[in-house]
Design an enzyme around this catalytic site. Structure first.
Site, PDB file in Angstrom:
ATOM      1  CB  CYS A 268     133.224  43.545  45.290  1.00  0.00           C
ATOM      2  SG  CYS A 268     135.020  43.872  45.078  1.00  0.00           S
TER       3      CYS A 268
ATOM      4  CB  CYS B  82     134.140  46.734  44.350  1.00  0.00           C
ATOM      5  SG  CYS B  82     134.359  45.368  43.796  1.00  0.00           S
ATOM      6  CG  ASP B  83     130.061  48.071  45.431  1.00  0.00           C
ATOM      7  OD1 ASP B  83     130.729  48.603  45.082  1.00  0.00           O
ATOM      8  OD2 ASP B  83     129.523  47.102  45.497  1.00  0.00           O
TER       9      ASP B  83
END
Ligand code: NDP
Length: 326
Positions: free
Chosen positions: A145, A148-149
């Site tokens: 992701c 997200c990261d």
């Protein structure tokens, strides 16, 4: 909770299947509406966020929060209003087609529960390549992701695998944050839409490699490089990277609903636009299981709220119809 007369099976108003942000938000709203929800967590209590480290993009956490802690807090919030959270996997369902009908769910292949409404928030599972070095370094620089990261790799060199819309979108997202993005596409063309492909090819710091696959992810504790292989020439090349993003698609967790609920060709549940209603009365879907486009904790939470409100309204309608006919 009551036991149905004929077979002493537990009968409840609202069954929630799955324990990610969608399921817990549905639980908070359903419990506050006095639906006395019971949640079965599934195999991975807390869902996909428990495999993430820091969550920096969920509103209300100015300093960020780690995924597992956030899920524990969501569980506590749901329990505070009376949700009963049970560890267990729903392994089979028999969903009613009738308005006001009773839906049945089997837990861990042994116990049946009967429910007036069902909220499905079983999520989707990111696909991984399955090679040992990738599996070993998950959480150590290998992520599925970028939204997200990606931020953790600010100014660094990263790589992304995949040639669909997700990979193209995530490659351009990463290119804004990172120094350089090497994009590995296994065919000589991308599956992504022409517009997305154009975005990739016109972004200067994306190094697009066709016919290229991963031979090995390099690094002991954390990712420090990648060995790529050209699948036409078999030529290998090593590059230094700190992050590797896998964007080769997701599999919605809908196998137990096949043949009962309407799904698209890839297995995502279809809901009536602007609602969480599935094709069956009293059955609602929220979160990634019905959303292949956004897939964010906050959007999942939003649809979880919608599912609980839809369930509450459905029960109110059924009860008032029963009163009229009584
Ligand atoms: P897709 O299934 O569309 O694409 C998967 C990509 O990964 C393909 O390029 C595929 O290659 C590649 N791939 C699969 N397995 C491997 C492997 N083992 N090794 C290397 N590469 C592999 O998934 P997406 O997540 O990209 O998209 C899913 C759906 O969501 C699509 O319908 C998409 O259009 C939609 N979507 C829409 C968005 C938007 O509209 N903004 C954003 C994101 C997704 P190959 O082509 O060779 O099979």
């Amino acid at each position: 909770m009551i036991m149905s007369e004929e077979n002493k099976t537990e009968r409840i108003k609202c069954l929630i299947i799955g324990s990610g942000p969608a399921g817990y938000t549905a639980a908070i709203y359903a419990a506050r509406a006095d639906l006395k929800p019971i949640m079965y967590t599934g195999m991975e209590p807390g869902g996909q966020l428990t495999t993430t480290t820091e969550v920096d993009n969920f509103p209300g956490y100015p300093e960020g929060i780690d995924g597992p802690t956030m899920m524990v807090q969501l569980q506590q919030q749901a329990e505070r209003f009376g949700t009963e959270v049970r560890i267990g996997m729903v392994t089979e369902v028999q969903l009613s087609k009738e308005v006001g009908g009773i839906h049945k769910a089997c837990v861990d292949n042994k116990t049946w529960v009967e429910a007036e409404t069902v909220i499905i928030s079983t999520g989707a599972t990111a696909k991984y390549l399955g090679i040992p070095s990738e599996q070993r370094l998950r959480g150590g620089g290998v992520s599925a992701c970028a939204v997200c990261d990606g931020f953790f790799y600010k100014g660094q060199d990263v790589a992304i695998v995949g040639g669909g819309d997700t990979a193209a979108e995530e490659a351009t997202y990463l290119a804004n944050i990172c120094n350089k993005v090497t994009m590995l596409v296994r065919k000589d063309e991308m599956r992504a839409s022409k517009a997305m492909q154009h975005r990739v090819t016109s972004t200067k710091n994306i190094d697009l490699r066709y016919n290229t696959e991963i031979d090995e992810v390099l690094g002991e504790q954390v990712v420090d490089g990648l060995r790529m292989v050209n699948n036409q020439t078999q030529e290998k090349e090593e590059i230094a990277i700190t992050g590797l993003f896998i964007a080769i698609g997701h599999k919605p967790n809908t196998d137990i609903f096949k043949g009962q609920l309407e799904m698209d060709e890839t297995g995502y549940l279809i809901t009536e636009p602007k609602t969480t209603k599935t094709n069956l009365p009293g059955v609602f879907a929220s979160g990634d299981v019905q959303d292949k486009d956004y897939r964010q904790a906050v959007t999942a939470a939003g649809t979880g709220c919608m599912a609980a409100l839809d369930a509450e309204r459905y029960l109110a309608t059924v009860e008032s119809e029963e009163e009229v006919t009584a």
